[in-house]
Design a protein around this motif. Structure first.
Motif, short mmCIF file in Angstrom:
data_model
loop_
_atom_site.label_atom_id
_atom_site.label_comp_id
_atom_site.label_asym_id
_atom_site.label_seq_id
_atom_site.Cartn_x
_atom_site.Cartn_y
_atom_site.Cartn_z
N GLU A 1 32.21 48.14 40.24
CA GLU A 1 30.88 47.72 40.67
C GLU A 1 31.00 46.58 41.68
OE1 GLU A 1 27.53 47.94 38.35
OE2 GLU A 1 28.51 48.73 36.55
N GLU A 2 31.99 45.70 41.46
CA GLU A 2 32.17 44.57 42.38
C GLU A 2 32.64 45.04 43.75
OE1 GLU A 2 32.85 40.99 39.15
OE2 GLU A 2 34.60 41.85 40.14
N ILE A 3 33.40 46.12 43.78
CA ILE A 3 33.82 46.69 45.07
C ILE A 3 32.61 47.22 45.81
CG2 ILE A 3 35.08 48.63 46.11
CD1 ILE A 3 37.14 48.27 43.79
N GLY A 4 31.58 47.62 45.05
CA GLY A 4 30.37 48.13 45.68
C GLY A 4 30.07 49.58 45.34
N SER B 1 40.01 46.88 52.95
CA SER B 1 39.70 46.86 54.39
C SER B 1 38.91 45.62 54.78
CB SER B 1 38.98 48.15 54.80
OG SER B 1 37.83 48.35 54.04
N GLY B 2 38.36 44.92 53.81
CA GLY B 2 37.66 43.67 54.10
C GLY B 2 38.58 42.51 54.47
N ILE C 1 40.90 40.96 45.01
CA ILE C 1 41.13 42.41 44.99
C ILE C 1 41.76 42.72 43.63
CG2 ILE C 1 42.55 44.29 45.94
CD1 ILE C 1 42.33 42.96 48.68
N PRO C 2 41.19 43.70 42.90
CA PRO C 2 41.76 44.00 41.58
C PRO C 2 43.22 44.42 41.71
CG PRO C 2 39.66 45.14 41.89
CD PRO C 2 40.02 44.55 43.21
N LYS C 3 44.04 43.81 40.87
CA LYS C 3 45.48 44.05 40.90
C LYS C 3 45.81 45.54 40.76
CE LYS C 3 49.69 42.20 40.39
NZ LYS C 3 50.33 41.08 41.01
#
Ligand SMILES: Nc1nc2c(ncn2[C@@H]2O[C@H](COP(=O)(O)OP(=O)(O)OP(=O)(O)O)[C@@H](O)[C@H]2O)c(=O)[nH]1
Ligand SMILES: [Zn+2]
Length: 296
Positions: free
Chosen positions: A132-135, A241-242, A271-273
């Motif tokens: 969800e945090e990634i979007g 990519s951010g 970034i999630p490991k």
């Protein structure tokens, strides 16, 4: 001329769902299209001439926006990447593979996490928080307890969608919860194929009463990501990519290079490991294949 969408092509007939009336016309195809070797498959948008008794002739195929190869469907707008929170267990690596495949096709993506009854909604949400945090939009469902079904309907409404996900996560159950009787169990279909009544796989788009279509066959039957060029993989992980502008040396594969912005973001916890590790694993698979091709 009338326009519609091909629901399925079978035995020389093309079943066209009219855009206005939503009625289905069983059509033949103009010889010229055959001669020009223009293939018409499920999902294609066509112009057709309607004739008596809901028959007709397909006159023209409009340009495709995209084309999924396995199974073959045209103009897919959305992938609903579906996993269960348990039974079978949720595997992030498989989920990430399906997400990468969906990203390469430039599809709208929703994640559906089914069987939340087996863990509880709140715990399931905690597990999926990184996504969800990634979007990514995540819909939590339980066919068993009727959770999230109306939200999933909202996601499917007015779009052409494919479900993608491993066997047993509840894709057929979800479709039938959305619209009772919508489809046979996928298992029943494959039984028939085994017995040889179908020689090839025919994809069919199922029309939703609420508007929209869903493929009756899961998308991405091949989970191979090695067709992606190694330098492009980074773009299919939206959170990676951010950070591309933060890498000191270009090009950067974000694996062994010093002063890498992506690695720094992983260290910072931005970034999630596990996502980064899956990126590295996929990159490795791709590079191995690229080396093999190179040596040929
Ligand atoms: N506990 C629980 N079980 C579910 C749920 N949804 C589906 N199931 C069960 O999970 C099993 C697999 O469901 P299917 O709908 O056949 O799964 P599928 O993804 O279509 O599987 P394939 O046809 O193999 O691709 C069935 O026994 C369902 O009853 C759910 O929300 N909760
Ligand atoms: Zn880097």
């Amino acid at each position: 001329m009338k326009e519609g969408r091909i629901l399925k092509a079978f035995g020389g007939f093309f079943f066209v769902s009219d855009f206005d009336s939503r009625e289905v016309y069983q059509c033949r195809i103009r010889g010229r299209l055959k001669k020009e070797k223009i293939d018409v498959i499920a999902g294609d948008i066509v112009e057709y001439t309607a004739m008596e008794g809901n028959t007709g002739v397909v006159e023209r195929r409009l340009d495709r926006k995209n084309y999924l190869f396995r199974p073959p469907i045209a103009n897919v707008e959305q992938a609903v990447v579906t996993c269960s929170i348990a039974q079978p267990d949720l595997h992030f690596k498989l989920l990430d593979r399906l997400l990468v495949l969906s990203e390469t096709e430039d599809l709208e993506i929703s994640i559906c996490i089914n069987k939340v009854d087996l863990l509880g909604l709140e715990k399931a949400k905690a597990v999926m928080k990184p996504y969800e945090e990634i979007g990514y939009k995540v819909v939590y469902t339980s066919v068993e307890e009727g959770i999230g079904i109306s939200e999933l309907k909202e996601v499917l409404k007015d779009k052409v969608s494919v479900f993608a996900g491993p066997s047993g996560v509840g894709k057929s159950s979800l479709l039938n919860a959305i619209q009772p009787g919508l489809k046979l169990k996928m298992g029943e279909v494959s039984e028939r194929i085994k017995r040889g009544r179908h020689t090839t796989r025919h994809v069919e788009l199922l029309s939703l009463n609420i508007g929209g279509w869903v493929a009756d066959t899961p998308g991405f039957s091949s989970l191979d990501v090695t067709f992606v060029p190694s330098e492009e993989l980074q773009y299919y992980f939206p959170e990676i990519s951010g950070y591309l502008n933060d890498c000191k040396f270009l090009p950067c594969s974000h694996s062994h290079e010093p002063k890498c912005g992506v690695k720094a973001a992983v260290e910072e916890g931005d970034i999630p490991k596990h996502r980064y590790n899956n990126y590295l694993d996929f990159l490795e698979e791709i590079k191995k294949k690229e080396e093999r091709n190179w040596r040929r």
